[in-house]
Design a protein around this motif. Structure first.
Motif, PDB file in Angstrom:
ATOM      1  N   UNK A  19       0.831  -1.203   0.000  1.00 34.68           N
ATOM      2  CA  UNK A  19       0.000   0.000   0.000  1.00 34.68           C
ATOM      3  C   UNK A  19       0.870   1.259   0.000  1.00 34.68           C
ATOM      4  N   UNK A  20       1.954   1.264   0.789  1.00 37.97           N
ATOM      5  CA  UNK A  20       2.880   2.403   0.785  1.00 37.97           C
ATOM      6  C   UNK A  20       3.469   2.597  -0.608  1.00 37.97           C
ATOM      7  N   UNK A  21       3.870   1.497  -1.238  1.00 35.51           N
ATOM      8  CA  UNK A  21       4.472   1.587  -2.568  1.00 35.51           C
ATOM      9  C   UNK A  21       3.459   2.097  -3.586  1.00 35.51           C
ATOM     10  N   UNK A  22       2.238   1.605  -3.519  1.00 33.83           N
ATOM     11  CA  UNK A  22       1.183   2.087  -4.424  1.00 33.83           C
ATOM     12  C   UNK A  22       0.949   3.580  -4.225  1.00 33.83           C
ATOM     13  N   UNK A  23       0.929   4.020  -2.976  1.00 39.38           N
ATOM     14  CA  UNK A  23       0.629   5.418  -2.695  1.00 39.38           C
ATOM     15  C   UNK A  23       1.732   6.342  -3.214  1.00 39.38           C
ATOM     16  N   UNK A  45      -3.612   2.435   2.891  1.00 32.00           N
ATOM     17  CA  UNK A  45      -4.748   1.774   2.229  1.00 32.00           C
ATOM     18  C   UNK A  45      -5.962   2.710   2.175  1.00 32.00           C
ATOM     19  N   UNK A  46      -6.248   3.377   3.282  1.00 31.79           N
ATOM     20  CA  UNK A  46      -7.373   4.310   3.324  1.00 31.79           C
ATOM     21  C   UNK A  46      -7.107   5.514   2.424  1.00 31.79           C
ATOM     22  N   UNK A  47      -5.865   6.008   2.422  1.00 35.06           N
ATOM     23  CA  UNK A  47      -5.506   7.141   1.569  1.00 35.06           C
ATOM     24  C   UNK A  47      -5.662   6.794   0.093  1.00 35.06           C
ATOM     25  N   UNK A  48      -5.272   5.587  -0.285  1.00 34.99           N
ATOM     26  CA  UNK A  48      -5.414   5.156  -1.679  1.00 34.99           C
ATOM     27  C   UNK A  48      -6.870   5.210  -2.125  1.00 34.99           C
ATOM     28  N   UNK A  49      -7.753   4.744  -1.267  1.00 28.68           N
ATOM     29  CA  UNK A  49      -9.178   4.738  -1.600  1.00 28.68           C
ATOM     30  C   UNK A  49      -9.716   6.154  -1.750  1.00 28.68           C
ATOM     31  N   UNK A  66      -1.486   3.996  -8.677  1.00 28.69           N
ATOM     32  CA  UNK A  66      -0.673   2.794  -8.918  1.00 28.69           C
ATOM     33  C   UNK A  66      -1.475   1.546  -8.549  1.00 28.69           C
ATOM     34  N   UNK A  67      -1.483   0.589  -9.444  1.00 28.53           N
ATOM     35  CA  UNK A  67      -2.277  -0.622  -9.234  1.00 28.53           C
ATOM     36  C   UNK A  67      -1.561  -1.607  -8.320  1.00 28.53           C
TER      37      UNK A  67
END
Length: 378
Positions: A19-23, A45-49, A66-67
């Motif tokens: 999740x950190x990497x995606x963000x 995870x919440x930030x990504x959403x 980022x997927x």
């Protein structure tokens, strides 16, 4: 780390690391934005959403997030290289880098344990260094190493290469401008191999496969100084990238040492200018050792550790309304203003103003400047 700056090490789960990497790999999310998102939402995870909605409210639709598959592929590529993805606050993260204003949330790390020493000195200088400049870099790096200091530099030609080579027996760290798998310059493949074999490190904050552009080298330079207690500049011309490193060192409260050179040699113009501006003039390793005696931590560090708790830390803050958004956007312009001044002008809760700034930043409409200042991008 000791005293008031001692921190409990973070330990991310694999799901959190993804999740950190995606963000951090998502569009318009840099180190500052990442920190603000994590502080506001409590978890990556919440930030990504929340990213698409933040971007829409800031004025941009279709934000690239980022997927999961892209993040998994990047982690897999690290494993194949034998590299690790280390998070801010984890045990393998450079101790002084966490005290930057906007440290990288994640670092790609190759090699041993040299990176984690609190005693590190950066050495930078010209790529077209003279023979005497290279000899000085060799002497400084070797003698600093013999006195317990690891040497950080940028693996460039000239002074950087001489410093790395001399520090092989005692520890050295090479900072990349591109991805950890993209060596620049490519002819330093043997030097990089020697650094890693001797227990040194290579690090990067850029994605795997990223080919460095001109703008990426100043970004790298802030890490060269950020992982160290001080910076030694040898033979820097007036427009040398080494002066960027010295400027970052000043902002980061690192010591700046400059080796004087002939006023007739343009390769020394930058270093001589630093001395006139207040950098410490050094002619031998003893000068540096005396200045750094007993130091294992920079002066006045920022405290930038982050936690991924899974809790929405500010869920009770009311959603800002469109009237406040319009007030903030109208107050901003191309001239940077202090965020505190903006808050006073808006007469709104601090968290609501920060949410709006976050929306604008995710939408690519806000630029951050030194001194807690922001401006609007048109």
């Amino acid at each position: 780390m000791t005293g008031a700056h001692q921190n409990k090490n973070l330990c991310l789960s694999e799901a959190q690391r993804l999740a950190w990497l995606r963000l951090i790999r998502s569009e318009n999310v840099g180190p500052h934005t990442f920190r603000d998102l994590l502080n506001h939402f409590g978890s990556a995870e919440t930030a990504l959403a929340a990213l698409p909605d933040l971007s829409r409210k800031g004025g941009k639709r279709g934000l690239r997030v980022c997927s999961q598959s892209d993040a998994e592929a990047e982690l897999e590529a690290h494993m194949k290289l034998g590299a690790a993805v280390v998070a801010l606050g984890e045990a393998g993260y450079p101790p002084h880098l966490r005290h930057l204003d906007g440290p990288p949330p994640l670092l790609s790390v190759l090699g041993g344990q040299a990176l984690t020493t609190p005693k590190m000195i950066a050495m930078v200088g010209g790529r077209n260094a003279s023979l005497s400049g290279r000899k000085l870099a060799t002497t400084f790096a070797r003698e600093l190493g013999e006195n317990g200091f690891v040497i950080s530099s940028g693996l460039a030609r000239g002074i950087d290469a001489a410093a790395h080579e001399a520090a092989l027996p005692t520890g050295t760290v090479a900072v990349f401008a591109g991805g950890i798998d993209v060596l620049y310059p490519p002819e330093h493949d043997r030097l990089l191999a020697a650094i890693l074999q001797s227990g040194g490190n290579a690090i990067s904050e850029m994605p795997i496969g990223w080919k460095p552009r001109g703008r990426d080298f100043p970004r790298r330079n802030r890490l060269i100084s950020g992982i160290a207690l001080g910076v030694v500049v040898i033979e820097a011309a007036r427009k040398s990238g080494s002066l960027h490193t010295a400027r970052f060192a000043l902002e980061q409260n690192r010591e700046i040492f400059a080796v004087p050179g002939s006023p007739l040699d343009p390769r020394s113009e930058g270093a001589n200018h630093l001395i006139r501006q207040g950098a410490m003039l050094v002619t031998g390793t003893r000068d540096i050792l005396e200045a750094m005696a007993g130091r294992i931590e920079p002066e006045l560090p920022f405290s930038a550790d982050m936690e991924d708790t899974g809790d929405d830390l500010f869920g009770g803050v009311p959603e800002p309304d469109d009237k406040l958004r319009q007030t903030i956007v109208c107050a901003l312009g191309s001239t940077p203003v202090e965020i505190d001044e903006l808050i006073r002008f808006a007469r709104a809760p601090v968290r609501q103003v920060h949410i709006i700034l976050l929306e604008l930043e995710i939408a690519g409409r806000l630029e951050r400047h030194r001194g807690n200042m922001v401006s609007l991008l048109f």
